[in-house]
Design an enzyme around this catalytic site. Structure first.
Site, PDB file in Angstrom:
ATOM      1  N   HIS A 110      59.632  58.921  33.955  1.00  0.00           N
ATOM      2  CA  HIS A 110      60.067  57.660  34.565  1.00  0.00           C
ATOM      3  C   HIS A 110      60.662  56.761  33.482  1.00  0.00           C
ATOM      4  O   HIS A 110      60.081  56.640  32.400  1.00  0.00           O
ATOM      5  CB  HIS A 110      58.885  56.972  35.251  1.00  0.00           C
ATOM      6  N   ASP A 146      54.692  56.954  40.807  1.00  0.00           N
ATOM      7  CA  ASP A 146      54.776  56.651  39.365  1.00  0.00           C
ATOM      8  C   ASP A 146      53.440  56.162  38.807  1.00  0.00           C
ATOM      9  O   ASP A 146      53.389  55.162  38.067  1.00  0.00           O
ATOM     10  CB  ASP A 146      55.869  55.596  39.108  1.00  0.00           C
TER      11      ASP A 146
HETATM   12  C1  GRF Z   1      65.951  59.705  34.789  1.00  0.00           C
HETATM   13  O1  GRF Z   1      66.214  58.407  34.325  1.00  0.00           O
HETATM   14  C2  GRF Z   1      64.486  59.875  35.087  1.00  0.00           C
HETATM   15  O2  GRF Z   1      63.654  59.128  34.240  1.00  0.00           O
HETATM   16  C3  GRF Z   1      64.380  59.360  36.498  1.00  0.00           C
HETATM   17  O3  GRF Z   1      65.561  59.779  37.121  1.00  0.00           O
HETATM   18  C4  GRF Z   1      66.578  59.969  36.152  1.00  0.00           C
HETATM   19  C5  GRF Z   1      67.056  61.383  36.305  1.00  0.00           C
HETATM   20  O4  GRF Z   1      68.141  61.655  35.455  1.00  0.00           O
HETATM   21  N1  GRF Z   1      63.169  59.845  37.125  1.00  0.00           N
HETATM   22  P1  GRF Z   1      68.597  63.164  35.264  1.00  0.00           P
HETATM   23  O5  GRF Z   1      68.931  63.701  36.651  1.00  0.00           O
HETATM   24  O6  GRF Z   1      67.479  63.921  34.617  1.00  0.00           O
HETATM   25  O7  GRF Z   1      69.807  63.100  34.390  1.00  0.00           O
END
Ligand code: GRF
Length: 204
Positions: A110, A146
């Site tokens: 997160h 979360d």
């Molecule tokens: C990331 O910022 C992650 O922390 C959140 O969603 C986003 C996903 O990005 N849960 P990606 O698809 O891994 O590039």
């Protein structure tokens, strides 16, 4: 035997790629990514998985009841012998059924220092609140959003000229680093959970 990881995503897939790179380079040893599953048709992460020769499935979630959907996903993971599930931008809350089936074997990343700014657009929330530091968190997934016990965090300074996009980009670099670190710790069993606290033991 290599431990089998399943990735769930809904979009871009950069955290998936970071984990795949870490597996390929041996930073996550004795592991393989067995399958990538998206709930959305056309998620770029699916194409990225296929380009790496990793099995990628789309199991559409639209119009399905939460637990019925999760049963399909859990069945697909079980068929492939997945032992650890990594949520990587998977835009759905898991049902109690899913959490129970893979209790303490589901991780999420997160983009904030939880418990601050759970939910969507965490980087924008951080900027609007005016915090001077934000970052990212890898945690075990429980029934709340979360909210499970925290394995790793990294701190990122907020700059005066940050936009949600520039802050997100700096946080993302840290996400990629700590997600691989957390997966390694969990696969190697180098931790114990006491209440909300996760104690990590050092590498030998
Ligand atoms: C990331 O910022 C992650 O922390 C959140 O969603 C986003 C996903 O990005 N849960 P990606 O698809 O891994 O590039």
């Amino acid at each position: 035997m290599a431990k089998r990881i399943g990735i769930l995503l809904s979009g871009r897939g950069s955290n998936f790629e970071a984990l795949a790179d870490a597996v390929a380079s041996g930073r996550i040893p004795n592991a393989e990514i067995a399958v990538v599953i998206s709930n959305r048709e056309g998620a770029p992460g699916i194409e990225k998985a296929r380009a790496r020769g990793i099995e990628a499935l789309v199991i559409p979630s639209k119009g399905k009841e939460r637990e019925a959907y999760d049963r399909e996903v859990v069945a697909a993971l079980r068929e492939r012998g997945v032992e650890l599930v990594c949520l990587a931008g998977f835009m759905r809350l898991l049902s109690p059924y899913f959490v129970q089936e893979y209790r303490n074997r589901i991780l999420n990343i997160h983009p904030s220092l939880l418990p601050a700014f759970p939910g969507l657009e965490a980087q924008r929330q951080a900027l609007e609140y005016g915090v001077k530091y934000s970052g990212c968190t890898v945690h075990f997934v429980d029934e709340q959003l979360d909210a499970g016990p925290i394995i790793c965090q990294a701190v990122v300074e907020v700059r005066d000229d940050d936009t949600p996009e520039t802050l997100a980009a700096r946080i993302l670099r840290e996400e990629h680093r700590i997600y691989a670190e957390a997966v390694r710790i969990v696969l190697e069993g180098r931790y114990r959970i006491e209440g909300r606290r996760v104690f990590v033991t050092r590498e030998d």
